[in-house]
Design a protein around this motif. Structure first.
Motif, short mmCIF file in Angstrom:
data_model
loop_
_atom_site.label_atom_id
_atom_site.label_comp_id
_atom_site.label_asym_id
_atom_site.label_seq_id
_atom_site.Cartn_x
_atom_site.Cartn_y
_atom_site.Cartn_z
N HIS A 1 0.81 -1.23 0.00
CA HIS A 1 0.00 0.00 0.00
C HIS A 1 0.84 1.28 0.00
CE1 HIS A 1 -3.41 2.62 0.61
NE2 HIS A 1 -2.85 3.10 1.71
N PRO A 2 1.95 1.35 0.77
CA PRO A 2 2.76 2.57 0.69
C PRO A 2 3.25 2.87 -0.74
CG PRO A 2 3.38 1.28 2.61
CD PRO A 2 2.44 0.43 1.80
N LEU A 3 3.54 1.82 -1.51
CA LEU A 3 3.95 2.03 -2.90
C LEU A 3 2.78 2.56 -3.73
CD1 LEU A 3 6.10 -1.18 -3.45
CD2 LEU A 3 6.92 1.15 -3.06
N ALA A 4 1.58 2.07 -3.44
CA ALA A 4 0.41 2.57 -4.16
C ALA A 4 0.17 4.04 -3.85
CB ALA A 4 -0.82 1.73 -3.78
N ARG A 5 0.37 4.42 -2.60
CA ARG A 5 0.22 5.83 -2.23
C ARG A 5 1.28 6.67 -2.94
NH1 ARG A 5 -3.02 6.81 2.20
NH2 ARG A 5 -1.94 8.79 2.54
N ALA A 6 2.50 6.15 -3.01
CA ALA A 6 3.57 6.88 -3.71
C ALA A 6 3.24 7.01 -5.19
CB ALA A 6 4.90 6.16 -3.51
#
Length: 230
Positions: free
Chosen positions: A40-45
Motif C-alpha cells: 500500500h505505501p507504494l500505491a500511495r507513492a
C-alpha cells in the motif's frame, strides 16, 4: 514452499472457528490482504507521482512548443524535467509487479502433490463445493450450475464487475493524462493498460481456485484503493 504452506495452515487454523470447512480459502483471502497492505505505501507513492505528473503538464506543453522541430531535444528535456521533479512515469507499475511472487507461490503451492518431501495436505481443502486445487474446467465436469461451478460463476461475476470499474477509471485517467512526449513506451502502455483488467477473467478460468481467490481479492482491493487515493 514448505514455510509458505505452514503460513497458510496457521492462518487457516486461526480462521477455522469462523469459516469452518472454508477456513483455508479465508486464509488465502487474508494472506492476499496482508500482501496488499505491504504494498500500500507504494500505491500511495504512485498516486502522489500521478498527481505530480499532472502538475508538470504545463511545463511539458511549453517544452513541446519550444522543441517542436527537435524530437530528440524534446525527449531529453522531458526526461530531465522528470528527473528534476523526482517523478517516474512508470511508478504505478511497481505495486503490481511486487505482487507476482505471492501469486506464483500460491499457484505452485496448490499445483504440487508434495511439499518438502511430504504430501501436500492443502490440496484436500475446499471453498464450499469447489476444491482449492481444482480449476474451472474441473468444475464443468460436474455439469453447469453444479456446486463447484456456482463458486466460479460468483468469482467471474465479481471479477467482471471490478474489471469494468478499473477499465473505466483507466480510460478516464488516460484521457486526462495523454502520453508525454519524450517518454519511451508510455504511449503503448497507455493504450493497453485499460484492457489489462479483463485479463483477470482468463486467469481465474485457468489457475487453481486458490490462486484465483488471490486474483479476485487483489483486483477488488486495487479498485477500492484507487478510488480512495484518487
Amino acid at each position: 514452499m514448505s514455510v509458505f504452506a505452514h503460513l497458510v495452515e496457521q492462518l487457516a487454523d486461526l480462521l477455522q472457528p469462523f469459516f469452518h470447512a472454508s477456513a483455508t480459502a479465508a486464509a488465502i483471502v487474508l494472506f492476499t490482504a496482508l500482501v496488499r497492505l505491504t504494498t500500500h505505501p507504494l500505491a500511495r507513492a504512485a498516486a502522489r507521482g500521478q498527481r505530480a505528473r499532472t502538475a508538470l503538464r504545463p511545463r511539458i506543453t511549453e517544452l513541446r512548443a519550444k522543441h517542436a522541430r527537435d524530437p530528440e531535444r524534446l525527449q531529453r528535456a522531458v526526461l530531465e524535467l522528470h528527473t528534476e521533479a523526482r517523478v517516474s512515469p512508470f511508478s504505478g507499475l511497481l505495486p503490481g509487479l511486487l505482487q507476482l511472487p505471492a501469486f506464483f507461490l500460491l499457484y505452485h503451492l496448490f499445483s504440487n502433490a508434495t511439499i518438502g518431501g511430504g504430501p501436500n495436505t492443502l490440496l484436500d481443502h475446499d471453498l464450499l463445493a469447489a476444491p482449492l486445487a481444482g480449476r474451472w474446467t474441473d468444475a464443468l465436469g460436474g455439469g453447469i450450475f453444479g456446486g463447484a461451478d456456482l463458486v466460479y460463476l460468483a468469482l467471474f461475476a465479481v471479477v467482471a464487475a471490478v474489471a469494468t470499474v478499473n477499465f473505466r477509471r483507466a480510460r478516464r485517467t488516460a484521457a486526462e493524462n495523454p502520453p508525454e512526449a519524450g517518454v519511451p513506451g508510455q504511449a503503448a502502455v497507455g493504450k493497453v493498460a485499460p484492457f489489462l483488467s479483463f485479463l483477470t477473467l482468463g486467469t481465474v478460468a485457468v489457475v487453481p481456485l486458490a490462486a484465483a481467490l488471490y486474483v479476485v481479492t487483489s483486483t477488488t482491493w486495487t479498485a477500492v484503493e484507487r478510488a480512495m487515493l484518487s
